[in-house]
Design a protein around this motif. Structure first.
Motif, PDB file in Angstrom:
ATOM      1  N   ARG A  66       0.841  -1.216   0.000  1.00 58.97           N
ATOM      2  CA  ARG A  66       0.000   0.000   0.000  1.00 58.97           C
ATOM      3  C   ARG A  66       0.863   1.247   0.000  1.00 58.97           C
ATOM      4  N   ARG A  67       1.931   1.272   0.791  1.00 57.46           N
ATOM      5  CA  ARG A  67       2.845   2.419   0.845  1.00 57.46           C
ATOM      6  C   ARG A  67       3.582   2.595  -0.477  1.00 57.46           C
ATOM      7  N   LEU A  68       4.155   1.514  -0.988  1.00 58.80           N
ATOM      8  CA  LEU A  68       4.962   1.628  -2.204  1.00 58.80           C
ATOM      9  C   LEU A  68       4.134   2.123  -3.383  1.00 58.80           C
ATOM     10  N   LEU A  69       2.871   1.712  -3.442  1.00 55.55           N
ATOM     11  CA  LEU A  69       2.000   2.086  -4.562  1.00 55.55           C
ATOM     12  C   LEU A  69       1.281   3.415  -4.347  1.00 55.55           C
ATOM     13  N   GLY A  70       1.395   3.968  -3.132  1.00 57.65           N
ATOM     14  CA  GLY A  70       0.764   5.257  -2.864  1.00 57.65           C
ATOM     15  C   GLY A  70      -0.742   5.184  -2.740  1.00 57.65           C
ATOM     16  N   LEU A  71      -1.241   4.119  -2.126  1.00 56.95           N
ATOM     17  CA  LEU A  71      -2.691   3.939  -1.986  1.00 56.95           C
ATOM     18  C   LEU A  71      -3.228   4.455  -0.647  1.00 56.95           C
ATOM     19  N   THR A 144      -2.401  -8.416  -1.880  1.00 56.41           N
ATOM     20  CA  THR A 144      -1.302  -7.613  -2.418  1.00 56.41           C
ATOM     21  C   THR A 144      -1.247  -7.691  -3.941  1.00 56.41           C
ATOM     22  N   LEU A 145      -1.508  -8.862  -4.495  1.00 53.87           N
ATOM     23  CA  LEU A 145      -1.511  -8.977  -5.958  1.00 53.87           C
ATOM     24  C   LEU A 145      -2.593  -8.091  -6.565  1.00 53.87           C
ATOM     25  N   ASP A 146      -3.741  -8.008  -5.913  1.00 56.65           N
ATOM     26  CA  ASP A 146      -4.809  -7.152  -6.436  1.00 56.65           C
ATOM     27  C   ASP A 146      -4.480  -5.677  -6.262  1.00 56.65           C
ATOM     28  N   PHE A 147      -3.840  -5.300  -5.166  1.00 57.75           N
ATOM     29  CA  PHE A 147      -3.363  -3.920  -5.041  1.00 57.75           C
ATOM     30  C   PHE A 147      -2.480  -3.569  -6.241  1.00 57.75           C
ATOM     31  N   GLU A 148      -1.668  -4.519  -6.671  1.00 54.35           N
ATOM     32  CA  GLU A 148      -0.684  -4.274  -7.723  1.00 54.35           C
ATOM     33  C   GLU A 148      -1.280  -4.309  -9.120  1.00 54.35           C
ATOM     34  N   THR A 149      -2.365  -5.045  -9.316  1.00 52.26           N
ATOM     35  CA  THR A 149      -2.876  -5.255 -10.674  1.00 52.26           C
ATOM     36  C   THR A 149      -4.280  -4.700 -10.912  1.00 52.26           C
ATOM     37  N   GLU A 150      -5.102  -4.618  -9.881  1.00 54.78           N
ATOM     38  CA  GLU A 150      -6.481  -4.155 -10.060  1.00 54.78           C
ATOM     39  C   GLU A 150      -6.662  -2.678  -9.705  1.00 54.78           C
ATOM     40  N   TRP A 151      -5.753  -2.128  -8.909  1.00 51.52           N
ATOM     41  CA  TRP A 151      -5.871  -0.741  -8.446  1.00 51.52           C
ATOM     42  C   TRP A 151      -4.928   0.194  -9.192  1.00 51.52           C
ATOM     43  N   THR A 152      -4.441  -0.200 -10.368  1.00 49.96           N
ATOM     44  CA  THR A 152      -3.398   0.566 -11.051  1.00 49.96           C
ATOM     45  C   THR A 152      -3.825   1.996 -11.386  1.00 49.96           C
ATOM     46  N   HIS A 154      -5.230   3.974  -9.618  1.00 49.73           N
ATOM     47  CA  HIS A 154      -5.142   4.812  -8.430  1.00 49.73           C
ATOM     48  C   HIS A 154      -3.750   4.797  -7.800  1.00 49.73           C
ATOM     49  N   HIS A 155      -2.789   4.150  -8.474  1.00 48.28           N
ATOM     50  CA  HIS A 155      -1.418   4.197  -7.995  1.00 48.28           C
ATOM     51  C   HIS A 155      -0.862   5.612  -8.092  1.00 48.28           C
ATOM     52  N   ARG A 156       0.060   5.939  -7.229  1.00 42.79           N
ATOM     53  CA  ARG A 156       0.707   7.248  -7.270  1.00 42.79           C
ATOM     54  C   ARG A 156       1.558   7.364  -8.532  1.00 42.79           C
ATOM     55  N   ASP A 157       1.854   8.601  -8.932  1.00 42.76           N
ATOM     56  CA  ASP A 157       2.805   8.819 -10.008  1.00 42.76           C
ATOM     57  C   ASP A 157       4.161   8.277  -9.563  1.00 42.76           C
ATOM     58  N   GLY A 327      10.330   3.874 -11.625  1.00 49.98           N
ATOM     59  CA  GLY A 327       9.525   4.687 -10.719  1.00 49.98           C
ATOM     60  C   GLY A 327      10.372   5.448  -9.716  1.00 49.98           C
ATOM     61  N   THR A 328       9.728   5.888  -8.664  1.00 48.49           N
ATOM     62  CA  THR A 328      10.368   6.722  -7.648  1.00 48.49           C
ATOM     63  C   THR A 328       9.980   6.216  -6.260  1.00 48.49           C
ATOM     64  N   PRO A 329      10.755   6.593  -5.222  1.00 54.67           N
ATOM     65  CA  PRO A 329      10.380   6.183  -3.871  1.00 54.67           C
ATOM     66  C   PRO A 329       9.079   6.855  -3.443  1.00 54.67           C
ATOM     67  N   PRO A 330       8.347   6.223  -2.540  1.00 54.02           N
ATOM     68  CA  PRO A 330       7.151   6.884  -1.994  1.00 54.02           C
ATOM     69  C   PRO A 330       7.559   8.023  -1.075  1.00 54.02           C
ATOM     70  N   GLY A 331       6.648   8.952  -0.873  1.00 54.54           N
ATOM     71  CA  GLY A 331       6.892  10.019   0.078  1.00 54.54           C
ATOM     72  C   GLY A 331       6.801   9.494   1.501  1.00 54.54           C
ATOM     73  N   PRO A 332       6.935  10.373   2.483  1.00 57.34           N
ATOM     74  CA  PRO A 332       6.851   9.930   3.880  1.00 57.34           C
ATOM     75  C   PRO A 332       5.461   9.412   4.214  1.00 57.34           C
ATOM     76  N   PRO A 333       5.362   8.511   5.190  1.00 57.24           N
ATOM     77  CA  PRO A 333       4.035   8.007   5.569  1.00 57.24           C
ATOM     78  C   PRO A 333       3.191   9.094   6.200  1.00 57.24           C
ATOM     79  N   PRO A 334       1.867   8.967   6.133  1.00 63.97           N
ATOM     80  CA  PRO A 334       1.000   9.912   6.843  1.00 63.97           C
ATOM     81  C   PRO A 334       1.357   9.938   8.325  1.00 63.97           C
ATOM     82  N   GLU A 335       1.202  11.071   8.949  1.00 63.34           N
ATOM     83  CA  GLU A 335       1.574  11.214  10.364  1.00 63.34           C
ATOM     84  C   GLU A 335       0.864  10.189  11.235  1.00 63.34           C
ATOM     85  N   SER A 336      -0.380   9.884  10.910  1.00 59.51           N
ATOM     86  CA  SER A 336      -1.150   8.935  11.717  1.00 59.51           C
ATOM     87  C   SER A 336      -0.645   7.507  11.588  1.00 59.51           C
TER      88      SER A 336
END
Length: 345
Positions: A66-71, A144-152, A154-157, A327-336
């Protein structure tokens, strides 16, 4: 046989009868969230909440992906505490012990809203539909496979391709080996009901770790030259090895830190955004040493090992590879979602 060690299951204790071999229950809720909504659950931002305890290696995988894909802004995250009662994982880290989105104390409430007589373990990770409060799926390998293939859409740039099509057959093959003999192998050793079954699991585990030590000596990542689903699945077991599996599960031929390659490899990943910033060593130890009361009846949580070694130089850059591919690294995690100070490396 169903035991506590089923992926993120909440029933305390292993319940492996003396003389028996531990067998993982792999019967999960197989519904999938897909673009076409074929199972009644279409991809839709904001509709679902991922419930993933930091302590659980199977749940940790989903948090990393979820973090790596920016979801993060597409699928919200609920985090139960590291321990649980006989009913289920609990949201004891949240105010009043209630998940702030689902409004429940126990994850079992989401299971029972959909299946009033749900007969299996209440496991994490689980995805819950927010509006209905009903569990959608707890099929952790598929999530995780569906995060990677079905949610594309909505992935981050700059999101990496963690399951590249041209490498899927090899990734699947490696994942199968690693699951049977490493991810699940530590549990087969730790919950063995006989000396024979323990030694069999122990041998298979270290044979596979030796294979991985050799494979990763000449390549930075498990498959191809970028981080893939295979690395994520292996990392969450290696992150728990010295802290838990070496002593608690009697996987003690050697520590991971005594294997040059298999100590450098997860340190490389841990220092990559998305991995170390989702890993909580304090909660990991609390879960295993407190919940597994049949293995550790005193409930004493060990003070060590020192996690600062996870931040030392690893030298894996010399093997080349591109962590995020094009691609690029994800940004920092949300504070929460920050790992509490002192809980990480």
């Amino acid at each position: 046989m169903t035991t506590e060690a089923t992926a993120g299951q909440s029933t305390p204790g292993s319940y492996v009868e003396p003389g028996e071999e531990y067998t993982r229950d792999t019967n999960y809720i197989e519904d999938r969230i897909t673009r076409d909504g074929r199972d009644g659950w279409p991809v839709e931002p904001g509709r679902y909440r991922l419930v993933a305890a930091r302590a659980c290696p199977w749940a940790n995988r989903t948090a990393i992906v979820r973090r790596l894909l920016g979801l993060e802004n597409v699928i919200s995250l609920g985090m139960p505490g590291p321990t649980h009662d006989a009913r289920s994982w609990t949201f004891d880290l949240d105010q009043d012990g209630l998940d702030p989105v689902l409004g429940i104390h126990w994850l079992q409430d989401a299971y029972f809203r959909r299946f009033a007589d749900y007969p299996r373990g209440i496991t994490v990770p689980a995805i819950v539909e927010v509006a209905s409060g009903k569990v959608v799926t707890n099929n952790f390998p598929q999530i995780t496979l569906d995060f990677e293939t079905e949610w594309t859409e909505h992935h981050r740039d700059g999101a990496p391709d963690l399951y590249p099509e041209h490498l899927r057959a090899e990734i699947d093959e490696v994942n199968d080996l690693v699951f049977r003999e490493v991810n699940n192998g530590v549990y087969r050793a730790g919950f063995a009901g006989s000396q024979e079954s323990y030694e069999k699991a122990y041998t298979r585990l270290f044979d596979r770790l030796d294979w991985l030590e050799e494979r990763l000596a000449t390549q930075r990542y498990l498959v191809g030259d970028t981080i893939t689903e295979a690395d994520i699945r292996l990392f969450t077991t290696l992150a728990r090895f010295d802290a838990v599996y070496h002593g608690h599960f009697k996987c003690n031929r050697n520590k991971l830190s005594e294997m040059p390659v298999l100590w450098a490899y997860p340190r490389d990943l841990n220092q990559t955004p998305g991995f170390g910033d989702t890993t909580d060593f304090v909660q990991i130890k609390q879960h295993y040493y407190i919940v597994h009361s049949d293995i550790n009846p005193t409930g004493i949580v060990p003070a060590g090992p020192d996690a600062s070694g996870w931040l030392t130089a690893h030298g894996r850059e010399s093997l080349g590879g591109r962590p995020f591919g094009d691609g690029t690294p994800p940004g920092p995690p949300p504070e929460s979602e920050l790992v509490p100070e002192g809980h990480g490396a």
